[in-house]
Design a protein around this motif. Structure first.
Motif, PDB file in Angstrom:
ATOM      1  N   ASP A 178      56.742  42.305  30.960  1.00  0.00           N
ATOM      2  CA  ASP A 178      55.674  42.138  31.944  1.00  0.00           C
ATOM      3  C   ASP A 178      55.389  40.666  32.231  1.00  0.00           C
ATOM      4  OD1 ASP A 178      55.386  44.892  32.090  1.00  0.00           O
ATOM      5  OD2 ASP A 178      53.926  44.944  30.453  1.00  0.00           O
ATOM      6  N   ARG A 179      55.820  39.777  31.340  1.00  0.00           N
ATOM      7  CA  ARG A 179      55.568  38.347  31.518  1.00  0.00           C
ATOM      8  C   ARG A 179      56.811  37.563  31.922  1.00  0.00           C
ATOM      9  NH1 ARG A 179      51.504  36.557  26.549  1.00  0.00           N
ATOM     10  NH2 ARG A 179      49.826  38.028  27.035  1.00  0.00           N
ATOM     11  N   SER A 183      66.361  37.711  32.711  1.00  0.00           N
ATOM     12  CA  SER A 183      67.037  36.453  33.046  1.00  0.00           C
ATOM     13  C   SER A 183      66.220  35.254  32.581  1.00  0.00           C
ATOM     14  CB  SER A 183      67.277  36.376  34.555  1.00  0.00           C
ATOM     15  OG  SER A 183      68.154  37.389  34.992  1.00  0.00           O
ATOM     16  N   GLU A 184      64.909  35.308  32.785  1.00  0.00           N
ATOM     17  CA  GLU A 184      64.052  34.202  32.333  1.00  0.00           C
ATOM     18  C   GLU A 184      64.046  34.089  30.818  1.00  0.00           C
ATOM     19  OE1 GLU A 184      60.845  34.467  36.055  1.00  0.00           O
ATOM     20  OE2 GLU A 184      60.406  35.392  34.105  1.00  0.00           O
ATOM     21  N   PRO A 227      57.733  47.761  21.805  1.00  0.00           N
ATOM     22  CA  PRO A 227      56.660  48.728  22.021  1.00  0.00           C
ATOM     23  C   PRO A 227      57.020  49.744  23.102  1.00  0.00           C
ATOM     24  CG  PRO A 227      55.769  46.508  21.866  1.00  0.00           C
ATOM     25  CD  PRO A 227      57.265  46.373  21.907  1.00  0.00           C
ATOM     26  N   GLU A 228      56.549  50.958  22.938  1.00  0.00           N
ATOM     27  CA  GLU A 228      56.915  52.049  23.835  1.00  0.00           C
ATOM     28  C   GLU A 228      56.601  51.722  25.286  1.00  0.00           C
ATOM     29  OE1 GLU A 228      58.624  55.798  24.456  1.00  0.00           O
ATOM     30  OE2 GLU A 228      58.393  54.716  22.570  1.00  0.00           O
ATOM     31  N   ASN A 232      60.489  50.935  29.425  1.00  0.00           N
ATOM     32  CA  ASN A 232      60.929  51.285  30.779  1.00  0.00           C
ATOM     33  C   ASN A 232      61.225  50.033  31.602  1.00  0.00           C
ATOM     34  OD1 ASN A 232      60.732  54.009  30.260  1.00  0.00           O
ATOM     35  ND2 ASN A 232      58.668  54.209  31.102  1.00  0.00           N
ATOM     36  N   ALA A 233      60.349  49.034  31.496  1.00  0.00           N
ATOM     37  CA  ALA A 233      60.601  47.774  32.205  1.00  0.00           C
ATOM     38  C   ALA A 233      61.849  47.092  31.659  1.00  0.00           C
ATOM     39  CB  ALA A 233      59.391  46.851  32.084  1.00  0.00           C
ATOM     40  N   ALA A 234      62.068  47.178  30.339  1.00  0.00           N
ATOM     41  CA  ALA A 234      63.269  46.580  29.753  1.00  0.00           C
ATOM     42  C   ALA A 234      64.527  47.245  30.292  1.00  0.00           C
ATOM     43  CB  ALA A 234      63.211  46.693  28.231  1.00  0.00           C
TER      44      ALA A 234
END
Length: 668
Positions: A178-179, A183-184, A227-228, A232-234
């Motif tokens: 989320d942060r 790539s970053e 963390p769960e 999904n974002a990962a």
């Protein structure tokens, strides 16, 4: 650059000192310095524009060397053995993979076959290593990374004429999608591994170019440890890079949820680690045993072969539990066959962990673990109590982030200790200087810096708890750094210099201005905390660096604190001491200068190493020094290192300690 500025200003002062007024001299010096800075910034811009692909190739080679050093450090930490001491069989998972499964197991030369047949094949962009806890996923990934490094060293260009990417190991436990995008996160890690300064960490820097041009391959360890709510974002970022041509290797545990829950790989080649067969476990238990110990282990090995469905056979199906068994029953007076009498595999693992901890923190064991001294025995008991406390504070988190430990102790106690240590130091300096050197000031004046020290340290400590470690990497300051230096110098110098000049003389005011200039250049003695300066420009965070160990990060942060404190004390002592010349009381000026400079340096240099040193776990039976306790646990194989953080050797070991009562630990 700074030498040139000083020479120009000296020439201006020496030539025009008798012909120009003081404001004009200051103006001409400022113009000369500004001209030099303009030339310097222009040259830097042309230098950055002149970087070519050939330069990027050399940077990629530097990254490969850094990754090689990382692998050798990890091989010692994880006790890697390329010869696979436990023969773990591998199968291609046809159900979860886009490619058809092979009929043969990848058991003989598994790392070489894994690299040649899966990793380096064009088009296979997501290699997923799946296995239960303790099956050696990270070990296999690191061995595969080393194989990729060796192959790149011998053949830097593949069959299609493309440059072979450099494998980069990333732990996912500390990544927050989320942060920062993947790539970053990768570019930041690459920049840290290369030791690049601030300007080269920008999106146009070499680290970003290596990632954007797919000159690196990402080895992502511990997807299941995230963390769960972040997974999904990962998955989205991992699939995005795979679609763009990035080669990715991921380790994870078998999924416990359906694809509908979100989170799946778009281009997976899945390889599963199968359980260790009882016969293989028996062979490894007997390997390298002495003539004295061989009969003890032969009993258990025979039982495993004749009872393959027993509880102990089902428990000894991973390299971790087999290694725990060898470590827990290494003493010649123990009987490994007692494991055969346990009814459930879970109870077997609990027994192994308990026996392992008893041996690690007891007075028994081999010659290298003898502790006949009672003081050493008490210290080992306190360390075990402390590890139990740490396991409870961690909860379900698997990373033992050592700079977060002060947040687990009572905040008021940490702040009081921090203020007390600084106040005691200032008190010693003031009283020793007063009674040794003598001063005309009343004795109670010496107590004023003590109160200032305590109040400022106690207040600032609450803002610094939990901050990550940092080190000093000296580099040329940027224009932004120079602007901060000049802003601090102008603000403080004009304000206080005019007051002193009005009370004493112009030269006294100039001395105050000089003090603020030096303090501004140093960073106000405050590191990265306030006005910037050389210390702030050199401060580099270490939380994302996979190349250093936790103890290395601790020592680097401690060294940064010492340098910052001494810089503040020296600058304050010299320049406030000079002010004492105008009051004919140099001693008081020096003592006050050193004390105030020490307070400023302490506030700015206050980092996790300092806070960890003064943190005390709850309970009087705990160890008083936390970092030596963590390093001792690492030596006893209770902990392992994962980059700059610690982890328990296995999640079951952490869960076991979390459920143990402290009174039971003392009794043991």
């Amino acid at each position: 650059m700074w030498a040139a500025s000083g020479i120009v200003c000296s020439v201006v002062l020496s030539v025009f000192a008798n012909t120009l007024s003081l404001p004009k001299l200051v103006l001409w010096c400022a113009v000369a310095v500004a001209a030099l800075l303009t030339v310097y910034a222009t040259a830097r811009q042309f230098q950055n524009q002149a970087s070519s692909v050939g330069g990027l190739d050399s940077i990629a080679d530097m990254l490969a060397e850094a990754t090689e050093r990382l692998w050798y450090k990890a091989s010692r930490t994880w006790r890697l053995n390329p010869e696979a001491p436990v023969l773990v069989s591998w199968t291609r998972d046809g159900k979860a993979s886009l490619c058809s499964p092979d009929s043969s197991l990848l058991s003989e030369g598994l790392i070489t076959e894994l690299h040649d047949n899966l990793y380096q094949v064009p088009g296979r962009r997501q290699l997923v290593l799946v296995g239960a806890a303790g099956t050696g996923k990270t070990t296999a990934m690191l061995l595969l990374l080393h194989a990729a490094l060796r192959r790149r060293a011998t053949a830097p260009v593949d069959d299609r004429g493309d440059r072979v990417p450099v494998p980069v190991w990333l732990t996912l436990g500390s990544w927050d999608p989320d942060r920062a995008t993947l790539s970053e996160y990768a570019a930041r890690t690459v920049a840290t591994m290369l030791g690049l300064p601030g300007p080269d960490r920008s999106p146009t820097g070499p680290a970003w170019r290596l990632v954007d041009e797919r000159r690196v391959a990402l080895f992502l360890d511990g997807l299941d440890e995230m963390p769960e709510q972040r997974r999904n974002a990962a998955f989205r970022y991992i699939n995005k890079l795979a679609r763009e041509g990035m080669r990715i290797v991921v380790t994870t545990r078998p999924a416990k949820r359906s694809v509908k829950d979100g989170g799946r790989f778009d281009f997976p080649v899945v390889v599963r680690l199968n359980p260790v067969a009882p016969s293989t476990a028996a062979d490894f238990l007997l390997r390298d045993q002495t003539e004295e110990n061989h009969p003890r282990w032969q009993e258990l090995a025979d039982f495993l072969r004749t009872h393959p469905r027993s509880a102990v056979a089902e428990a000894l199906t991973t390299p971790l539990t087999i290694s725990l068994a060898r470590d827990a029953y290494a003493d010649h007076d123990t009987k490994p066959i007692e494991l055969a009498g346990i009814a459930r595999p879970r109870d077997v693992v609990e027994r192994l962990i308990g026996e392992f901890l008893d041996r690690a923190y007891s007075n028994d064991g081999g010659a290298d673990r003898k502790r006949d001294d009672r003081r050493e025995c008490r210290r080992a008991a306190r360390e075990r109590v402390t590890m139990t406390w740490l396991a409870r504070q961690m909860g379900t988190d698997r990373d033992l982030i050592w700079w977060q430990i002060p947040t687990w102790a009572p905040a008021s106690a940490v702040r009081m200790r921090c203020g007390g240590v600084l106040a005691a130091t200032v008190l010693v300096i003031m009283m020793a200087g007063t009674f040794t050197l003598g001063t005309d000031a009343p004795w109670w004046v010496s107590l004023l810096p003590v109160g200032i020290a305590y109040l400022n340290s106690e207040w600032w400590c609450g803002r610094r708890i939990g901050k990550p470690p940092a080190t000093l990497v000296w580099r040329r300051p940027t224009l932004r750094d120079l602007g901060k230096m000049m802003a601090f110098s102008a603000l403080g110098g004009v304000l206080f210099g005019s007051i002193v000049a009005a009370k004493h003389s112009v030269w006294a005011g100039l001395a105050v201005v000089g003090m603020f200039v030096v303090m501004g250049v140093l960073g106000s003695g405050l590191g990265e905390s306030f006005a910037g300066g050389l210390l702030a420009a050199a401060t580099t965070p270490l939380a994302d660096s996979p190349l250093i160990t936790p103890y290395d990060a601790y020592r680097a942060d401690r060294r940064r604190t010492v340098i910052t404190v001494l810089s503040g004390a020296a600058a304050g002592g010299v320049f406030i001491g000079l002010l004492g010349l105008f009051d004919a009381d140099v001693t008081t000026g020096v003592l006050w200068g050193v004390s105030i400079g020490l307070v400023l340096g302490w506030m700015g240099g206050m980092g996790p190493a300092l806070l960890l040193a003064i943190t005390r776990p709850a309970g009087r039976r705990s160890a008083k020094r936390l970092m030596p306790t963590l390093e001792a646990a690492l030596d006893r194989q209770v902990l392992r290192q994962s980059g700059v953080v610690y982890q328990f050797r296995h999640a079951a070991l952490q869960d076991h300690l979390r459920k143990v009562d402290v009174d039971d630990v003392d009794a043991a």
